[in-house]
Design an enzyme around this catalytic site. Structure first.
Site, short mmCIF file in Angstrom:
data_model
loop_
_atom_site.label_atom_id
_atom_site.label_comp_id
_atom_site.label_asym_id
_atom_site.label_seq_id
_atom_site.Cartn_x
_atom_site.Cartn_y
_atom_site.Cartn_z
N ASN A 268 0.83 -1.20 0.00
CA ASN A 268 0.00 0.00 0.00
C ASN A 268 0.87 1.25 0.00
OD1 ASN A 268 -2.33 1.56 0.12
ND2 ASN A 268 -3.23 0.38 1.78
N PHE A 269 0.21 2.38 -0.27
CA PHE A 269 0.81 3.72 -0.15
C PHE A 269 2.10 3.89 -0.94
CE2 PHE A 269 -1.53 3.11 3.95
CZ PHE A 269 -2.57 3.97 3.64
N LEU A 270 2.12 3.38 -2.17
CA LEU A 270 3.20 3.71 -3.10
C LEU A 270 2.96 5.14 -3.56
CD1 LEU A 270 5.50 3.33 -5.09
CD2 LEU A 270 3.98 1.99 -6.53
N THR A 304 -4.19 -3.61 -4.56
CA THR A 304 -5.30 -3.13 -5.37
C THR A 304 -4.86 -1.89 -6.13
OG1 THR A 304 -6.15 -1.79 -3.55
CG2 THR A 304 -7.09 -3.99 -3.81
N LEU A 554 -7.30 -1.46 2.50
CA LEU A 554 -7.43 -0.04 2.78
C LEU A 554 -6.89 0.80 1.64
CD1 LEU A 554 -6.27 -0.15 6.49
CD2 LEU A 554 -8.60 -0.32 5.60
#
Length: 554
Positions: A268-270, A304, A554
């Protein structure tokens, strides 16, 4: 993960515009800083890129920019009918645009399109465009390909068997002037740096109207679950200024894919600073988190994205239930439908002022084991989901800052049977605000949109024979969640088509968004899993259609 997995990333902003950036599916629609609609500027850009190639820029080695458009069109023209059908199948929004044509005409139109548009495009209109370097990058990774034959399915399992001895012990070098770092979220100053990077450089909608506004408490919740590893919290700093300019995060997750249990990483959070979008940092970030996961003995990942990459295992659609319709209209999120009036829309979107389910109350610490048992039994009905430990249930569903309303992240409720004291139902949602860019600086409430995202829920009625009474029970439970969200001053309630959501979305007046959320598995192949939508990209309430994806990222 021999080099990759991109951002996870919650869902689209309230405007439900899918997001993309750089070259691997990083979630942001901010254009690359080298892009321009001015032909002269484009020529200058190409000259600079060729000069960087001549000078041996290590971040430009696989980006043949001089002929990328030409090669893209050639690649598109060589699409086989099977590949064209596969692209349409994986892209419901694009399929909707071509749905009025017969298959042969749709295929011909696809062949005339740029292949990068096909791979990323939620629409033909140019949203989420990416370059061919993205496709080339993913061709080097252990992910399923678009041209795999559907009539020759391969068995479920890893795509590549990783030899730990062959994993590099050191990261790949960065462009001169930048260096790797680990982000310590236990340090207030570093948590603040992450907050500022993601607040100003992460996801924006396509019209630059909304931007995710993460809180520090959200990061502590999302990135520090039981078993989290600091070495999977990766950043890139400018060597001289020490400024944080890029990030990628991984957390441990216990997956179940059909009948197989896997220890994996959720990515996440790339995020990359807007001014560095042309430096091709995303592939290096992905490779680095992959390398670190491999060294820890984790060889699969889940993530995602709002863009189409090779190759989604399943796709969900976003739906939205206005709670404060007038505010959403004023900030540009909700339109006024033709033939309607503001007063009519306000009336239509009202929710009850009190919950209606007997025994409804907030979840408490003593409910953890009962909730875990109920939730795990419910999730066993789905083909792809997460197995939760007791510690994880406590972390994900009980907000430690519940008494501090301004930083609260998750709301969880249970239904306790009066006669037995048994927990028969549970529902949860989490908070993620978005800044209204045109109103930034204001303090009257119009500067943010407060969005609730449906998280996990479960009900004993799901196990009734032929699900008798389940749909009505679920409508009552989610209806009560809407009441709680309204009381907590949320503006909109968002939900995907996963879990059993198709049973209630339309009845509870959730409106269809134009955002898709694609689920991806890294270094693991399995047959497609339903995301709860039918061929018209609307909720599929059949048991087969809604028993695919059972996992909220998330």
């Amino acid at each position: 993960m021999a080099g990759s997995q991109p951002v996870g990333g919650g869902g689209p902003l309230p405007a439900t515009v899918s997001n993309a950036s750089e070259s691997t599916g990083e979630q942001s629609t901010v254009k690359d800083s080298t892009t321009s609609s001015n032909p002269a500027a484009e020529t200058t850009t190409k000259k600079k890129k060729r000069m960087r190639q001549k000078q041996g820029d290590p971040l430009q080695t696989d980006n043949s920019t001089a002929s990328s458009e030409e090669s893209s069109n050639k690649a598109a023209s060589k699409l086989t009918p099977q590949m064209a059908d596969s692209l349409l199948e994986m892209n419901p929004a694009l399929r909707g645009e071509l749905g009025t044509l017969d298959k042969s005409k749709a295929r011909e139109m696809l062949k005339k399109m740029n292949i990068s548009d096909l791979l990323t495009g939620m629409s033909i209109g140019g949203k989420n465009q990416k370059d061919m370097a993205s496709y080339k990058f993913w061709q080097t990774q252990p992910v399923p390909r678009f041209d795999e034959k559907a009539d020759d399915p391969k068995p479920d399992g890893p795509i590549t068997i990783i030899d730990p001895e062959q994993v590099a012990k050191e990261p790949e070098p960065l462009l001169e002037g930048f260096e790797w770092c680990e982000l310590d979220l236990n340090k207030e100053e570093e948590l603040k740096e992450v907050y500022e990077l993601l607040t100003y450089h992460y996801v924006e909608d396509g019209n630059a109207m909304f931007r995710f506004k993460y809180s520090k408490s959200f990061f502590n919740w999302a990135l520090k679950p039981p078993g989290w590893l600091g070495k999977w919290h990766i950043g890139v700093r400018a060597t001289k200024s020490r400024k944080l300019v890029a990030s990628i995060f991984g957390i441990p997750v216990h997956l179940r894919i059909r009948d197989v249990d896997l220890k994996a990483t959720e990515i996440n959070f790339l995020c990359i600073h807007k001014k560095l979008r042309s430096k091709r940092l995303a592939p290096l970030l992905i490779k680095e988190v992959t390398r670190r996961c491999y060294l820890a003995g984790i060889y699969q990942a889940i993530y995602t994205a709002g863009v189409v990459l090779p190759k989604p295992v399943g796709t969900c659609r976003y739906f939205h239930r206005p709670l404060d319709w007038l505010k959403l209209y004023d900030v540009g999120f909700s339109p006024l439908p033709p033939g309607s009036t503001k007063a009519r829309m306000i009336t239509r979107n009202q929710v009850a002022t009190k919950t209606s389910t007997p025994g409804w109350r907030q979840m408490r610490s003593e409910d953890i084991e009962a909730v875990r048992d109920l939730l795990q039994r419910y999730l066993s009905k789905f083909q792809m989901t997460q197995n939760f430990s007791t510690e994880e249930i406590e972390h994900w569903l009980l907000d430690k800052s519940a008494d501090e309303h301004d930083v609260r992240t998750v709301w969880s409720y249970v239904v306790e049977a009066a006669e037995t004291g048994k927990i028969t139902d549970m529902v949860s949602f989490y908070c993620l605000e978005s800044s209204v860019i045109k109103n930034e600086g204001k303090t009257d409430g119009s500067e943010t949109v407060k969005a609730a995202y449906l998280f996990y829920y479960a009900s004993e009625t799901a196990f009734a024979e032929k699900e008798k009474g389940y749909k009505e029970r679920l409508k009552g439970l989610i209806g009560d969640a809407l009441v709680e969200a309204k009381k907590a001053r949320f503006d909109v309630f968002n939900a995907l088509t996963l879990h059993d959501n198709p049973l209630f979305l339309e009845d509870l007046k959730f409106g269809a968004g134009d955002g898709q959320l694609h689920y991806y598995l890294y270094n693991y192949r399995t047959q497609p899993i339903s995301g709860g939508v039918n061929k018209e990209n609307m909720p599929d309430a059949s048991e087969k259609g809604r028993r695919g994806i059972g996992m909220v990222l998330l």
